[in-house]
Design an enzyme around this catalytic site. Structure first.
Site, PDB file in Angstrom:
ATOM      1  N   LYS A  22       0.826  -1.209   0.000  1.00 23.33           N
ATOM      2  CA  LYS A  22       0.000   0.000   0.000  1.00 23.33           C
ATOM      3  C   LYS A  22       0.859   1.257   0.000  1.00 23.33           C
ATOM      4  CE  LYS A  22      -1.697   2.109   3.622  1.00 23.33           C
ATOM      5  NZ  LYS A  22      -2.482   2.903   4.584  1.00 23.33           N
ATOM      6  N   ARG A  95      -4.358  10.263   4.213  1.00 14.68           N
ATOM      7  CA  ARG A  95      -3.226  11.190   4.262  1.00 14.68           C
ATOM      8  C   ARG A  95      -2.381  11.144   2.994  1.00 14.68           C
ATOM      9  NH1 ARG A  95      -1.892  14.070   8.344  1.00 14.68           N
ATOM     10  NH2 ARG A  95       0.185  14.293   7.460  1.00 14.68           N
ATOM     11  N   CYS A 119      -5.622   7.906   9.367  1.00 21.48           N
ATOM     12  CA  CYS A 119      -5.703   7.368  10.724  1.00 21.48           C
ATOM     13  C   CYS A 119      -5.458   8.455  11.760  1.00 21.48           C
ATOM     14  CB  CYS A 119      -4.659   6.260  10.913  1.00 21.48           C
ATOM     15  SG  CYS A 119      -5.055   4.731  10.056  1.00 21.48           S
ATOM     16  N   VAL A 165      13.532  12.808  10.062  1.00 19.93           N
ATOM     17  CA  VAL A 165      13.219  11.881   8.969  1.00 19.93           C
ATOM     18  C   VAL A 165      11.710  11.824   8.778  1.00 19.93           C
ATOM     19  CG1 VAL A 165      13.376   9.511   8.147  1.00 19.93           C
ATOM     20  CG2 VAL A 165      15.277  10.523   9.425  1.00 19.93           C
ATOM     21  N   ASP A 308       4.580   0.775  12.043  1.00 16.21           N
ATOM     22  CA  ASP A 308       3.352   0.117  11.590  1.00 16.21           C
ATOM     23  C   ASP A 308       3.236  -1.333  12.068  1.00 16.21           C
ATOM     24  OD1 ASP A 308       2.358   2.349  10.377  1.00 16.21           O
ATOM     25  OD2 ASP A 308       2.849   1.751   8.336  1.00 16.21           O
TER      26      ASP A 308
END
Length: 419
Positions: A22, A95, A119, A165, A308
């Site tokens: 994704k 997003r 989210c 980052v 994640d």
């Protein structure tokens, strides 16, 4: 509203094929704006992909979708882009919509993009996106919840150091720089495999990019990019989730279609817990061997441990022997799954960006509610580990990031169904 019903206690056994990533396909879809036509294969069947298709169509793109059993092919024709506004109604859902900002601005000199949604796991500001585009000569104002951007002529190459980052800002900077005038040097860039995949696609399109996969990227802008066909890499987060599912259910599962090196950091953590992890041809095999040790974990930008996968790993640690400390260094407010895990009997104490997890002998099934994409799947893993019934509500989050989750788990022996 749909929900998942899970009857746990069944070790997962079998093999699972991993879908396209994704977090790679979405920026690659946005990159179609930079050329006239882009053919993308290994596209996962996700609602976020549908949302990005809708966004591109709203800009004037024509998209042909070819459906296969396990994937989509997309043929995106962007010769007739005629709308440069990304409306709130679409952008609020995801997003990743922010990634049309760089391509629209660098190719057409203007873009109006709603501040994004997705989210609810922290602020995730767009400041770095705006700062790097301003450094390339863009004029940007935020008005009425929209980013209004324009440039006089082409964007200009620049030297830019990211304060921290940022995967998203790195992607937008690359997408803008490939058609900018002159040379752009980007420092402290994200190094994620999905950024590498985007760069490989852009290079195939004719972009001049040096330093792919490092924290310093040099881009020499081109006047135009070419039509190409590109296959998206497999999803390391999906692969990692099923690796953890095998471990938490005391199972034996082959995860197929993933490069071992991009999931090696998780593999090493699992080995540290006592789980057996074996590289195989085109994948990895995860085998529970009778013990599960508590280990500490910190999330960090790649090649560190992926944020994640933090929630899923926490589910595993709730059943470990001992006490583990999980530190979340990427996003604030990413422990929203903790109260739900505690409803299932987990012993977790949150202090700021740290969670202290004391392992328990067993979790208990309960009615729980998903707060975001990764939290939802962590609760599924917890439910699979119990000897009772778990009901998961608000599962629409799942369809944003996991293709055929119930089918893939059921094929390995899980008792899980959507109602």
């Amino acid at each position: 509203m749909q929900k998942l019903i899970i009857y746990g206690g069944k070790p997962l056994r079998g093999s699972i094929n991993i879908s396209g990533a994704k977090n790679a396909v979405l920026p690659i879809m946005a990159a179609s704006i930079l050329t006239d036509k882009l053919h993308i294969t290994n596209v996962p069947k996700l609602t976020d992909v549908s949302t990005m298709k809708g966004l591109l169509r709203s800009h004037g793109a024509d998209i042909e979708t070819i459906e296969h059993q396990d994937e989509f092919e997309l043929i995106i024709n962007t010769r007739n882009i005629n709308n440069f506004t990304a409306d709130y109604d679409i952008v609020r859902k995801m997003r990743a919509s922010i990634w049309v900002l760089g391509p629209l601005l660098t190719k057409y000199g203007k873009a109006k993009v709603s501040l994004p949604g997705g989210c609810a796991i922290g602020a995730r500001q767009v400041d770095l996106h705006i700062a790097v585009l301003k450094a390339m000569g863009a004029m940007i104002e935020i008005e009425g919840g929209y980013i209004n951007a324009s440039s006089k002529g082409r964007l200009k190459g620049t030297h830019f150091i990211f304060d921290k980052v940022s995967v998203g800002a790195t992607i937008n900077a690359i997408l803008a720089a490939v058609l900018a005038e002159g040379e752009t040097l980007l420092f402290n860039c994200g190094r994620e495999p999905e950024i590498v995949d985007l760069c490989n696609c852009l290079i195939k399109m004719g972009a001049d990019i040096i330093g792919v996969g490092t924290s310093e990227i040099t881009i020499k802008g081109k006047d135009a990019l070419n039509k190409v066909s590109y296959k998206v890499l497999s999803d390391r987060i999906e692969a990692g989730t099923y690796m953890l599912a095998a471990a938490i259910t005391k199972g034996d599962v082959k995860i197929c279609g993933i490069d071992y090196h991009i999931i090696e950091n998780l593999a090493l953590k699992l080995i540290e817990t006592g789980i057996k992890v074996v590289p195989i041809d085109n994948g990895v095999q995860v085998i529970y061997e009778g013990k599960l040790n508590a280990v500490n974990l910190e999330t960090n930008p790649y090649p560190g441990f992926a944020t994640d996968l933090q929630a899923q790993f926490m589910s595993l640690m709730t059943l470990s022997s001992g006490v583990s400390m999980i530190t979340e260094n990427i996003f604030e407010n990413r422990f929203m799954h903790v109260p739900e895990l505690c409803r299932m009997g987990a012993d977790i104490l949150v202090r700021g960006n740290k969670a202290i997890v004391r392992g328990v002998e067993m979790l208990k099934g309960a009615e729980v509610m998903a707060s975001d994409l990764r939290a939802s799947v962590s609760l599924i893993l917890a439910g699979l580990s119990t000897n009772s019934k778990t009901v998961l509500h608000r599962i629409y989050h799942l369809d944003r990031g996991f293709q055929d989750l119930e089918k893939k788990l059921s094929n390995c022996g899980a008792d899980i169904k959507r109602v």
